[in-house]
Design an enzyme around this catalytic site. Structure first.
Site, PDB file in Angstrom:
ATOM      1  N   ARG A  10       0.813  -1.216   0.000  1.00  0.00           N
ATOM      2  CA  ARG A  10       0.000   0.000   0.000  1.00  0.00           C
ATOM      3  C   ARG A  10       0.847   1.268   0.000  1.00  0.00           C
ATOM      4  O   ARG A  10       0.453   2.291  -0.581  1.00  0.00           O
ATOM      5  CB  ARG A  10      -0.940  -0.001   1.214  1.00  0.00           C
ATOM      6  CG  ARG A  10      -1.927   1.154   1.216  1.00  0.00           C
ATOM      7  CD  ARG A  10      -2.796   1.129   2.445  1.00  0.00           C
ATOM      8  NE  ARG A  10      -3.745   0.036   2.403  1.00  0.00           N
ATOM      9  CZ  ARG A  10      -4.941   0.097   1.829  1.00  0.00           C
ATOM     10  NH1 ARG A  10      -5.315   1.201   1.201  1.00  0.00           N
ATOM     11  NH2 ARG A  10      -5.757  -0.941   1.862  1.00  0.00           N
ATOM     12  N   HIS A 174       8.873   9.647  14.611  1.00  0.00           N
ATOM     13  CA  HIS A 174       7.725   9.455  13.730  1.00  0.00           C
ATOM     14  C   HIS A 174       6.713   8.629  14.520  1.00  0.00           C
ATOM     15  O   HIS A 174       6.741   7.407  14.509  1.00  0.00           O
ATOM     16  CB  HIS A 174       8.138   8.715  12.461  1.00  0.00           C
ATOM     17  CG  HIS A 174       6.982   8.380  11.554  1.00  0.00           C
ATOM     18  ND1 HIS A 174       6.123   9.333  11.068  1.00  0.00           N
ATOM     19  CD2 HIS A 174       6.547   7.194  11.059  1.00  0.00           C
ATOM     20  CE1 HIS A 174       5.211   8.749  10.306  1.00  0.00           C
ATOM     21  NE2 HIS A 174       5.434   7.454  10.286  1.00  0.00           N
TER      22      HIS A 174
END
Length: 311
Positions: A10, A174
């Site tokens: 994806r 992150h």
């Protein structure tokens, strides 16, 4: 410029597509362990090249060890977060650490001098795993660049200004330990406080950072995963390296802090080109620097969790 994309799921597919359309590579290698996936995706990209008149060599393989001569290797192979499951990126450290170790070992001998960009979550800790098992001179993770895109878009939306007039970055991890670097943030050249005051606007910083940290969960729950935002972010990083652009981007690279035993990958704005230049760390506020150190401690613990499983 030969760019390899390992993992064509994806995230990997839109990343490779966006990089290809940016015309920064003359050779693109796609790799995925799932039978025929990379080959099928390669055929689609060849159809795109016919549309845009792009002369590029596109290869595919199912084993990372078959990649050779790459200048830049992007690694997105791994298990993503799943819709409907409450989990953080850190929860993927053990299983994805095994994948990053294998990919690192499989690619290092055939790609001497390659620059590694790690995308697989948790990206900062996984970049440390990649560094350990490649010992490559240039290894970074995509850091907090994606958060920074989300940050600037939300600041622009909140203040009702063009996003092109907003600058600034997020640092740290992150993930949950992302740090808004307000000292770097400008709107039409003014600080956000100055601009909001000049327009008599209410500006709530906590709403901005909550959006940055939570929006990916909303996207995952409703689409199944983030795709185009990450692809744009990773394209920007790859382009800066490929074009030797000296662009300031908040990627994750190793910094040695006195509080941590070894250099730890953490997101800090840095001059990025074919090498890592000077960072903005020392120009940040004291609170921002402290926040980056705390994020680095968290990242290091995630890395240790992954490494302990590999030993």
């Amino acid at each position: 410029m030969h760019i390899a994309q390992i993992g064509t799921g994806r995230v990997g597919r839109p990343t490779a597509y966006t990089i290809m359309c940016s015309k920064i590579a003359d050779e693109l290698t796609l790799c995925d362990i799932k039978p025929h996936l990379a080959a099928a995706f390669a055929e689609e990209l060849k159809h795109v090249t016919s549309s845009i008149g792009l002369d590029i060599e596109i290869n595919s393989c199912e084993k990372a060890e078959d990649i050779s001569g790459a200048d830049i290797i992007l690694i997105s192979a791994g298990q993503p977060r799943s819709p409907g499951v409450k989990m953080s990126r850190r929860d993927l450290a053990v299983q994805n650490g095994e994948i990053i170790k294998q990919v690192s070992e499989d690619t290092v001998s055939g790609n001497s001098g390659a620059k590694y960009i790690v995308i697989t979550n948790p990206v900062d800790a996984m970049a440390m795993v990649c560094k350990k098992f490649t010992n490559a001179s240039f290894v970074i993770s995509t850091g907090t660049n994606l958060e920074s895109l989300r940050f600037r878009s939300k600041v622009a939306q909140t203040l009702g200004v063009p996003v092109s007039q907003v600058s600034g970055w997020i640092g740290g991890e992150h993930g949950d330990a992302a740090i808004p670097l307000w000292s770097t943030t400008k709107v039409f050249g003014l600080t956000v406080e100055e601009y909001a005051l000049s327009k008599n606007l209410t500006f709530l910083k906590q709403e901005i950072i909550s959006y940055v940290k939570e929006i990916s969960k909303f996207i995952i729950e409703n689409i199944g995963g983030t795709e185009y935002g990450p692809a744009a972010s990773f394209r920007d990083i790859t382009r800066a390296i490929a074009n030797n652009a000296d662009e300031i981007l908040p990627v994750s690279f190793p910094i040695k802090f006195p509080e941590i035993h070894e250099p730890t990958f953490v997101g800090v704005p840095v001059h990025l080109s074919s090498t890592l230049g000077s960072s903005l760390y020392n120009s940040l506020s004291e609170n921002e620097r402290d926040g980056i150190v705390e994020a680095a401690k968290t990242i290091y613990q995630t890395y240790i969790t992954a490494i302990e499983n590999l030993e």
